[in-house]
Design an enzyme around this catalytic site. Structure first.
Site, PDB file in Angstrom:
ATOM      1  CB  SER A  20      87.191  -4.295  27.219  1.00  0.00           C
ATOM      2  OG  SER A  20      86.882  -4.022  25.824  1.00  0.00           O
ATOM      3  CE  LYS A  29      88.186  -6.678  25.020  1.00  0.00           C
ATOM      4  NZ  LYS A  29      88.793  -6.052  24.168  1.00  0.00           N
ATOM      5  CE1 TYR A  35      85.696 -10.655  22.904  1.00  0.00           C
ATOM      6  CE2 TYR A  35      83.921  -9.361  21.555  1.00  0.00           C
ATOM      7  CZ  TYR A  35      85.064  -8.763  22.342  1.00  0.00           C
ATOM      8  OH  TYR A  35      85.852  -7.422  22.243  1.00  0.00           O
ATOM      9  CE1 TYR A  87      91.892  -3.371  24.374  1.00  0.00           C
ATOM     10  CE2 TYR A  87      90.904  -1.674  25.158  1.00  0.00           C
ATOM     11  CZ  TYR A  87      90.766  -2.870  25.234  1.00  0.00           C
ATOM     12  OH  TYR A  87      90.135  -3.686  25.388  1.00  0.00           O
ATOM     13  CB  VAL A 106      83.838   0.814  25.156  1.00  0.00           C
ATOM     14  CG1 VAL A 106      85.571   0.985  24.697  1.00  0.00           C
ATOM     15  CG2 VAL A 106      83.149  -0.544  24.570  1.00  0.00           C
TER      16      VAL A 106
HETATM   17  O1  DON Z   1      84.405  -5.495  21.160  1.00  0.00           O
HETATM   18  C1  DON Z   1      83.610  -4.082  21.548  1.00  0.00           C
HETATM   19  O2  DON Z   1      84.295  -3.347  20.435  1.00  0.00           O
HETATM   20  C2  DON Z   1      83.502  -4.514  23.178  1.00  0.00           C
HETATM   21  N1  DON Z   1      82.265  -5.336  23.113  1.00  0.00           N
HETATM   22  C3  DON Z   1      84.284  -4.484  24.211  1.00  0.00           C
HETATM   23  C4  DON Z   1      85.274  -3.746  23.901  1.00  0.00           C
HETATM   24  C5  DON Z   1      85.987  -2.584  24.404  1.00  0.00           C
HETATM   25  O3  DON Z   1      85.572  -2.458  25.804  1.00  0.00           O
HETATM   26  C6  DON Z   1      87.679  -1.596  25.324  1.00  0.00           C
HETATM   27  N2  DON Z   1      88.194  -1.319  25.917  1.00  0.00           N
HETATM   28  N3  DON Z   1      87.903  -0.273  26.056  1.00  0.00           N
END
Ligand code: DON
Length: 312
Positions: A65, A68, A192, A244, A262
């Site tokens: 993330s 992003k 994405y 978040y 993540v």
């Molecule tokens: O879309 C997802 O779930 C992952 N590619 C990215 C989510 C993420 O990194 C949330 N962050 N802490």
């Protein structure tokens, strides 16, 4: 100050490397579950260009993330009005992959950092083109910011998420039904997943964040990446939405704008002072690096870096 910073980074690295409680490595993307929770790395780049590193500072990890942030910069530079027409700027107070809030709010994501908002932003970058065009643009930006053309997206991680990312597919289809995204859902999702799968080290990531500590200008090249106003606003979003449903807690503990992923990475900015990247793969229940957050808390307190500190 440099001696203090060197000592502090060494202390934090020793403490985090030895910590017994390390959080849980993300396993909903199968490829990420293979990473050992024992890693810890950090890099601090100060405003005068010095780099202080500790632990696994040069080991690649999946930025997830944190990407992003870069897709947002790319989309804003193309058409900022289009970005804000489709995503809000409010903290969600919900999980990063929440579906219920998106439905309750008519398909308009709360902010560009939750998954729904990021997919809507990426859709602007992908713009319905060949699925390689969007990821190419995001990679070009990241490579330029880090000054490193070797940075790439890890195909195995992207494939692993594409094969299992049903929640993100649900969010994307729901937004397509509401007209929040324009392009073919498959192209947008592929872009994405590939942006999330970009692999970087703490050093590369801290370098890529330098423009945000420096009012939008990359100190390495002198290039204006974003205007000073946009740099402030991106930092505001990082502080209010970057973690978040733990964003308030992160602001309370650390007090710096930051974006987590993540994969266990966090990019944090001490405006006018430093760009900081930390990595430890074990996560909190909200999906943010447990030891990465602890390391940033120690660093920010030790150096007196906080956006709420009158002399930071
Ligand atoms: O879309 C997802 O779930 C992952 N590619 C990215 C989510 C993420 O990194 C949330 N962050 N802490």
């Amino acid at each position: 100050m440099m001696a203090d910073l060197h000592r502090l980074v060494a202390e934090i690295t020793a403490e985090m490397s030895a910590a017994a409680v390390r959080g849980r490595v993300a396993d909903y993307i199968p490829e990420l579950a293979k990473v050992s929770p024992d890693h810890f790395g950090m890099v601090v780049i100060t405003a005068d260009g010095r780099e202080v590193a500790g632990g696994d500072a040069d080991m690649d990890f999946s930025i997830q993330s944190i990407s992003k942030l870069f897709s947002l910069v790319e989309a804003l530079s193309r058409d900022a009005d289009a970005v804000w027409a489709r995503v809000g700027r409010e903290p969600s107070g919900s999980a990063f992959n929440s579906i219920v809030q998106l439905e309750a709010e008519g398909g308009r994501p709360r902010n560009p950092f939750i998954n729904a908002g990021a997919i809507a932003v990426t859709d602007l970058v992908a713009a319905g083109e060949d699925s390689r065009a969007g990821i190419g643009a995001i990679l070009r930006l990241v490579r330029d910011l880090a000054g490193d053309d070797s940075i790439a997206s890890d195909g195995a991680v992207a494939y692993s998420e594409a094969a299992t990312g049903h929640r993100n597919a649900a969010l994307a289809h729901f937004m397509k039904a509401h007209g929040t995204i324009d392009g073919p859902v498959d192209t947008t999702l592929s872009t994405y997943f590939h942006q999330c799968a970009i692999a970087m080290s703490c050093r590369q990531l801290a370098r890529a964040g330098r423009f945000l500590m420096n009012g939008g200008i990359d100190p390495a090249t002198g290039h204006c990446i974003v205007s000073p106003e946009r740099a402030r606003r991106i930092a505001a979003l990082m502080l209010s939405c970057g973690h978040y449903d733990a964003s308030g807690e992160f602001a309370f503990q650390v007090g710096l704008p930051a974006k987590s992923g993540v994969g266990g990475g966090i990019l944090a900015i001490a405006p006018g002072r430093a760009s900081i990247a930390v990595w430890s793969p074990g996560l909190s229940p909200q999906g943010n690096s447990l030891l990465g957050t602890a390391a940033l808390e120690r660093l920010a307190h030790g150096m007196g870096w906080s956006v709420f500190n009158p002399d930071c």
